[in-house]
Design a protein around this motif. Structure first.
Motif, short mmCIF file in Angstrom:
data_model
loop_
_atom_site.label_atom_id
_atom_site.label_comp_id
_atom_site.label_asym_id
_atom_site.label_seq_id
_atom_site.Cartn_x
_atom_site.Cartn_y
_atom_site.Cartn_z
N TYR A 1 32.16 -47.22 -98.30
CA TYR A 1 32.70 -48.54 -98.66
C TYR A 1 31.62 -49.62 -98.56
O TYR A 1 31.52 -50.50 -99.42
N ARG B 1 33.19 -42.49 -94.48
CA ARG B 1 34.03 -43.27 -95.38
C ARG B 1 33.67 -44.75 -95.33
O ARG B 1 33.58 -45.42 -96.37
N GLN B 2 33.41 -45.26 -94.13
CA GLN B 2 33.03 -46.66 -93.99
C GLN B 2 31.67 -46.93 -94.61
O GLN B 2 31.45 -47.97 -95.24
N LEU C 1 33.51 -51.65 -89.19
CA LEU C 1 32.15 -51.13 -89.16
C LEU C 1 31.24 -52.08 -88.39
O LEU C 1 30.42 -51.66 -87.56
N GLN D 1 37.96 -52.46 -93.24
CA GLN D 1 37.02 -51.38 -92.93
C GLN D 1 35.61 -51.91 -92.69
O GLN D 1 34.89 -51.41 -91.81
#
Length: 297
Positions: free
Chosen positions: A8, A4-5, A39, A35
């Motif tokens: 993004y 998911r990161q 990361l 986010q």
């Protein structure tokens, strides 16, 4: 680091700003900023140089962007492949088919319809007599088999009746029987027969013998063949005559005449489709469903 990161991160790189990326991935700007920060903390490196005009990738950020694109693409392909496997639209099915029935139109039609419906599933077809098929089904080295059974009550297996069959007399074209066919089996009492071994297909062998016992017919067997193709070859060579499943006549064999007798027509020799119920292969279950559809026609 989560997929998911990475998703993004790629959106921020390609859109050039947090605000544009937030609209693309449908999350609020503060959440997206957080986010990206998480990361960077997880990787212990700065991914962007932030300035008044926007964001620019660092050397580490450029390297991650290249890798992230490949990882996300691989994830997409993997998810699609696993979904296809789960639905039985890709994969393989190992199938045993009795030697006699390799050329039968109904069997070929079943395989053809399955191929049309699931073109990415590969078949592994093994020409095996019923006895060896049963052994391999029970040990799990075959997904399914098309064979002779004495019903659907075999321990550890499930079966569906695939198609009916009966018996035929096979004689050499040059024999007197070809020009003057017998009307009853009793006329063949002194004929030389070519036969198969019981171990090759016990169910088939015993069913035929029981039928002959009821008719008080006892063929004089002088030659043996390993399977029906071998038996037909011996008949064509003039070594004797044979009684075989009617499906045998689907195999092109020069030098042989197939004859029907009322006493052979009454011997029911159905063909069955069998599998292990604990086999959870979706590709196999799609084939089972198609067999059910075929049987209902």
């Amino acid at each position: 680091m989560e997929f998911r990161q990475l998703h993004y991160f790629v959106a921020v790189v390609e859109e050039g700003s947090i605000s544009a990326a937030s609209r693309r991935v449908h999350i609020a700007q503060p959440a997206l900023t957080r986010q990206i920060r998480l990361l960077e903390e997880d990787l212990d490196t700065r991914l962007f140089d932030r300035h008044a005009r926007g964001m620019r990738l660092t050397v580490a950020g450029q390297a991650l962007y290249e890798e992230a694109q490949e990882l996300l693409d691989r994830r997409t392909r993997l998810r699609a492949r696993l979904a296809s496997l789960g639905q039985g639209v890709i994969g393989k099915v190992s199938l045993g088919v009795t030697v006699t029935h390799l050329w039968v139109p109904e069997v070929a039609g079943l395989l053809g319809r399955y191929r049309d419906r699931y073109p990415q599933v590969a078949f592994e077809v093994f020409p095996l007599l019923s006895g060896p098929q049963l052994e391999r089904l029970r040990e799990g080295s075959l997904d399914a088999g098309i064979l002779y059974l004495d019903g659907d009550g075999h321990p550890g297996l499930e079966a569906r009746r695939l198609q009916p069959d009966h018996l035929l007399l096979a004689v050499p074209e040059a024999s007197s029987w070809a020009s003057a066919p017998p009307a009853r089996l009793a006329e063949l009492a002194d004929a030389d027969f070519v036969w198969g071994f019981r171990s090759a297909s016990p169910v088939y062998f015993d069913r035929v013998q029981a039928h002959f016992q009821r008719l008080d017919f006892h063929p004089r067997v002088v030659q043996y063949g390993a399977d029906n193709i071998a038996i037909l070859s011996m008949v064509a060579a003039g070594l004797g005559i044979a009684i075989l499943p009617a499906a045998s006549s689907c195999h092109p064999m020069p030098g042989i005449r197939f004859l029907r007798l009322p006493e052979l027509d009454t011997c029911d020799m159905p063909l069955w489709f069998a599998w292990r119920p604990d086999n959870d292969s979706p590709a196999l279950h799609n084939l089972i469903q198609l067999v059910g559809e075929t049987a209902e026609r």
